[in-house]
Design a protein around this motif. Structure first.
Motif, PDB file in Angstrom:
ATOM      1  N   LEU A   9      14.139   6.251   9.697  1.00 11.02           N
ATOM      2  CA  LEU A   9      13.163   6.068   8.617  1.00 11.02           C
ATOM      3  C   LEU A   9      11.845   5.534   9.146  1.00 11.02           C
TER       4      LEU A   9
ATOM      5  N   LEU B 293       8.114   0.696   5.963  1.00 18.71           N
ATOM      6  CA  LEU B 293       8.159   1.497   4.738  1.00 18.71           C
ATOM      7  C   LEU B 293       7.190   0.964   3.690  1.00 18.71           C
ATOM      8  N   ALA B 294       6.941  -0.373   3.708  1.00 14.03           N
ATOM      9  CA  ALA B 294       5.992  -0.914   2.740  1.00 14.03           C
ATOM     10  C   ALA B 294       4.583  -0.418   3.044  1.00 14.03           C
ATOM     11  N   LEU B 295       4.289  -0.222   4.359  1.00 13.90           N
ATOM     12  CA  LEU B 295       2.941   0.230   4.716  1.00 13.90           C
ATOM     13  C   LEU B 295       2.835   1.745   4.693  1.00 13.90           C
TER      14      LEU B 295
ATOM     15  N   ILE C 168       4.420  19.268 -10.223  1.00 18.73           N
ATOM     16  CA  ILE C 168       5.464  19.238 -11.247  1.00 18.73           C
ATOM     17  C   ILE C 168       6.130  20.609 -11.292  1.00 18.73           C
TER      18      ILE C 168
ATOM     19  N   LYS D  33      16.993  18.144   3.013  1.00 22.63           N
ATOM     20  CA  LYS D  33      16.085  17.207   2.339  1.00 22.63           C
ATOM     21  C   LYS D  33      16.849  16.036   1.719  1.00 22.63           C
TER      22      LYS D  33
ATOM     23  N   TYR E 283      14.842   7.150   0.529  1.00 24.19           N
ATOM     24  CA  TYR E 283      14.213   6.001   1.157  1.00 24.19           C
ATOM     25  C   TYR E 283      14.633   4.722   0.440  1.00 24.19           C
TER      26      TYR E 283
ATOM     27  N   PRO F 247       5.139   4.758   3.481  1.00 22.39           N
ATOM     28  CA  PRO F 247       6.411   5.107   2.828  1.00 22.39           C
ATOM     29  C   PRO F 247       7.124   6.310   3.444  1.00 22.39           C
ATOM     30  N   TYR F 248       6.407   7.174   4.163  1.00 17.64           N
ATOM     31  CA  TYR F 248       7.100   8.314   4.762  1.00 17.64           C
ATOM     32  C   TYR F 248       7.329   8.126   6.251  1.00 17.64           C
ATOM     33  N   GLY F 249       7.250   6.887   6.738  1.00 17.78           N
ATOM     34  CA  GLY F 249       7.490   6.625   8.141  1.00 17.78           C
ATOM     35  C   GLY F 249       6.249   6.892   8.970  1.00 17.78           C
TER      36      GLY F 249
ATOM     37  N   GLY G 177      10.124   8.475  10.418  1.00 17.65           N
ATOM     38  CA  GLY G 177       9.853   9.528   9.441  1.00 17.65           C
ATOM     39  C   GLY G 177      10.994  10.527   9.519  1.00 17.65           C
ATOM     40  N   LEU G 178      11.585  10.842   8.360  1.00 15.67           N
ATOM     41  CA  LEU G 178      12.849  11.575   8.392  1.00 15.67           C
ATOM     42  C   LEU G 178      12.702  13.012   8.868  1.00 15.67           C
TER      43      LEU G 178
ATOM     44  N   LYS H  30       4.282  13.852   1.489  1.00 16.41           N
ATOM     45  CA  LYS H  30       4.488  14.934   0.528  1.00 16.41           C
ATOM     46  C   LYS H  30       3.452  14.856  -0.579  1.00 16.41           C
TER      47      LYS H  30
ATOM     48  N   LEU I  80      19.855  12.603   2.856  1.00 18.97           N
ATOM     49  CA  LEU I  80      20.511  11.867   3.927  1.00 18.97           C
ATOM     50  C   LEU I  80      21.980  12.248   4.005  1.00 18.97           C
TER      51      LEU I  80
ATOM     52  N   TYR J 155      18.396  16.117   7.564  1.00 22.77           N
ATOM     53  CA  TYR J 155      17.348  15.950   6.558  1.00 22.77           C
ATOM     54  C   TYR J 155      16.430  17.156   6.526  1.00 22.77           C
TER      55      TYR J 155
ATOM     56  N   ARG K 142       6.969   1.953  -3.673  1.00 18.60           N
ATOM     57  CA  ARG K 142       6.381   3.226  -3.254  1.00 18.60           C
ATOM     58  C   ARG K 142       7.446   4.207  -2.780  1.00 18.60           C
ATOM     59  N   LEU K 143       8.695   3.761  -2.754  1.00 24.43           N
ATOM     60  CA  LEU K 143       9.745   4.615  -2.197  1.00 24.43           C
ATOM     61  C   LEU K 143      10.497   5.314  -3.304  1.00 24.43           C
TER      62      LEU K 143
ATOM     63  N   GLU L  24       3.073  16.072  -4.290  1.00 28.37           N
ATOM     64  CA  GLU L  24       4.044  16.622  -5.232  1.00 28.37           C
ATOM     65  C   GLU L  24       3.374  17.379  -6.355  1.00 28.37           C
TER      66      GLU L  24
END
Lengths: 335, 294
Positions: free
Chosen positions: B230, B278-280, B294, B35, A125, B282-284, B233-234, B290, B37, B31, A120-121, B292
């Motif tokens: 992280l 992060l697995a649970l 296109i 946007k 990340y 992903p954005y902290g 959340g950044l 976000k 690191l 960040y 998911r990252l 997104e």
């Protein structure tokens, strides 16, 4: 395209070796590679073997970073997974030629499992998740697998039919054969549907998903193939060295791999990795022994090369070379 | 576990948690405007901590050392912005990560070079006072690290929340084109963000050096602080305190609980926590998710 070459089938147009000059250079290159240990001394053979090992490892990272566009800082530790698997098997009576593919596949499985949380990252990340993977694996090496900072590999496992593969010409030809196989596979990954999917994910992952590419699966496959190459490099490292220690598989090794890929040319899997390994790995070790450089100089030079190439020449040395080639193609005319 | 151990572990967690928060703040400030690191941060922290150590060892006093180190940090932040971040504007975030990783190596090399006499490390000369609160003992290094990092965090958060400058910096982070449309000096404010990140990194490095001793391994603490960043959340500034504290507690209690079966596990528990979070999410925990296009 050179004059006088006509392609009649689509297959011929898509071949890896398309033009007469490719066949000529392949012939000359093959003769040179096969004759190299007869010309060069023991030092030259060892340098070439070390170069090929890092070349194979860099191919793996180039697939992850150059094709799929994911930055990975766990490559050194994955090389360690391959190395320790091969060392364990070799010390338990398995012949090294069998241990090498098993070690590569083990590293690929570990890489696939570690890629799962990064499904998911993306981007930054993922880079950080790979640092975490690197540190966790390094901790495992230090605490459980190799607490004495060194494992000696049994020499008997490196014998096959009376030939000792661990040094000299047998070592060179074994590693060369495996490297050629690895190069052929890697050169075809980039042209396959999977390779095109990776490039799409690299260029814009949202659009890739919209046109029906399974983005997490593509990333995971890139990681798995990259880890396979890292494990292969680690296993060959075991073959070439009498013993291994975890110091060779730290974060510094991962950063060196990243430097090889970025300086050589990200996305140009074979030639970019080869040029990068030649300059960063072999070039540096030759320079360091010539000028007796210290660790601080290595950090400054390596870091400077990474920064300058990323900022000023993102295509790497391959990009520079191509511009030189373009200049001389029409030389002495300007256009 | 009796009360005394719980007490001292808790105090230790809070101290190291706040130090982690300060170190992580450097990542978040960068960040928000770029946007991406800034992986040169560990090198910058290492450089500043050694600079302070060397200057204070010359007998100039700790105050001058701290001032000089913060100046070095601020200047290094500005140089990083001008040399790496601005040429890479518009490129993918991965490019800035790779370039700053290279600069991290350069800074580490420079530190080894000019600190060669002090490379094995040392400690800042602080008055040796020990405060006892029941079973919990605080050394002067603990007090300095805790108060310095808390003050630093509070002042940065307050500047971001309540001053006009903070509003301007938030505007630039949120939408640089819109901010430019309202006449804000986007380049200067971006550079200022990098400078403040460098300054915070330098001061955090001194706090870390006071708490853990100056050693060549200081940069590995900063990588762990990136894990805190992280987890929080950044793009969150205030959430960083929670992230740092989570990590501090996990590290102290984890290494105590596992000290028998898994010696040294405290060094990686931060990364395990980070992978789990992060697995649970992903954005902290406090990061903006976000959406997104296109």
């Amino acid at each position: 395209m050179p004059a006088g070459v006509f392609k009649e089938t689509y297959l011929a147009d898509m071949a890896l070796l398309r033009y007469p000059i490719h066949w000529t250079s392949l012939g000359i290159g093959a003769v040179l590679l096969l004759a190299f240990p007869l010309i060069a001394g023991n030092y030259g053979v060892n340098t070439a073997v070390s170069l090929m090992i890092f070349f194979i490892g860099a191919i793996g990272l180039n697939i992850v970073t150059g094709l799929a566009g994911q930055i990975s800082l766990a490559h050194g530790a994955l090389m360690g997974v391959g190395a320790y698997t091969a060392a364990y098997l070799a010390n338990n009576g398995v012949n090294i030629l069998l241990a090498i593919p098993v070690a590569a596949i083990t590293a690929a499985i570990v890489g696939a499992v570690l890629a799962l949380p990064s499904f998911r990252l993306k981007g930054y990340y993922l880079a950080m998740a790979s640092i975490a993977v690197q540190e966790i694996l390094e901790y495992m090496f230090k605490t459980w697998i190799d607490p004495d900072q060194g494992i000696t590999i049994s020499t008997s496992s490196k014998n096959i039919m009376g030939i000792y593969l661990g040094n000299g010409m047998p070592l060179y030809y074994t590693v060369l054969g495996i490297a050629v196989l690895a190069v052929i596979v890697a050169a075809n990954v980039g042209r396959s549907g999977l390779g095109r999917a990776m490039k799409a994910v690299r260029d814009n992952d949202v659009s890739a998903q919209v046109v029906g590419i399974n983005v997490p699966m593509t990333k995971a496959l890139a990681f798995t193939i990259g880890s396979l190459y890292a494990g292969l490099a680690g296993a060959l490292y075991v073959l070439a060295n009498p013993g291994i220690g975890y110091g060779a598989f730290g974060l510094d090794a991962s950063i060196e791999f990243l430097a090889i890929v970025l300086v050589g040319g990200a996305g140009r899997i074979v030639w970019g990795s080869l040029l990068g390994a030649l300059v960063i790995h072999t070039g540096w070790s030759l320079l360091a022994s010539a000028f007796s450089a210290d660790a601080a100089t290595k950090y400054i030079v390596l870091g400077g090369l990474i920064a300058v190439f990323v900022i000023a020449e993102p295509e790497g040395l391959i990009g520079l070379l191509r511009r030189v080639k373009e200049y001389f193609r029409l030389w002495p005319f300007r256009y | 576990m009796d009360a005394a151990i719980i007490g001292s572990l808790t105090v230790g967690s809070v101290i190291i948690g706040f130090v982690y928060s300060v170190l992580a703040l450097g990542f978040n400030l960068v960040y928000r405007v770029n946007k991406s690191l800034n992986l040169a941060h560990p090198g910058l922290v290492l450089l500043a901590a050694y600079a302070a150590l060397i200057i204070s060892a010359q007998g100039l006093g700790l105050a001058i050392a701290i001032a000089a180190a913060s100046l070095i940090g601020f200047a290094a932040g500005l140089v990083l912005e001008r040399g790496a971040a601005r040429p890479l504007l518009g490129r993918s975030p991965v490019a800035l990560i790779a370039a700053t990783l290279g600069i991290y190596y350069i800074l580490r090399g420079i530190t080894i070079k000019f600190a060669s006499d002090y490379w094995s490390g040392g400690a800042y000369s602080l008055p040796q006072v020990t405060l006892g609160f029941g079973p919990v003992m605080l050394t002067s290094a603990d007090v300095v690290a805790l108060t310095a990092s808390m003050l630093l965090l509070l002042s940065i958060i307050a500047i971001h929340r309540f001053t006009k400058l903070g509003v301007a910096m938030r505007a630039v982070a949120e939408n640089p084109y819109g901010a430019a449309g309202y006449g804000l000096p986007v380049r200067k404010l971006t550079a200022l963000s990098w400078g403040i990140a460098g300054l915070v990194g330098a001061l955090g490095g001194i706090a870390l050096g006071a708490e853990a001793g100056v050693s060549p391994y200081l940069d590995s603490y900063v990588l762990k602080a990136l894990a805190a960043s992280l987890v929080a959340g950044l793009d969150s500034v205030a959430g960083i305190v929670v992230g740092g504290l989570i990590l501090g507690f996990a590290e102290q209690f984890g290494s105590y609980a596992f000290s028998y079966y898994l010696p040294g596990f405290g060094d990686v528990v931060a990364y395990v926590v980070m992978l789990g979070v992060l697995a649970l999410k992903p954005y902290g925990l406090f990061g903006t998710e976000k959406i997104e296009r296109i």
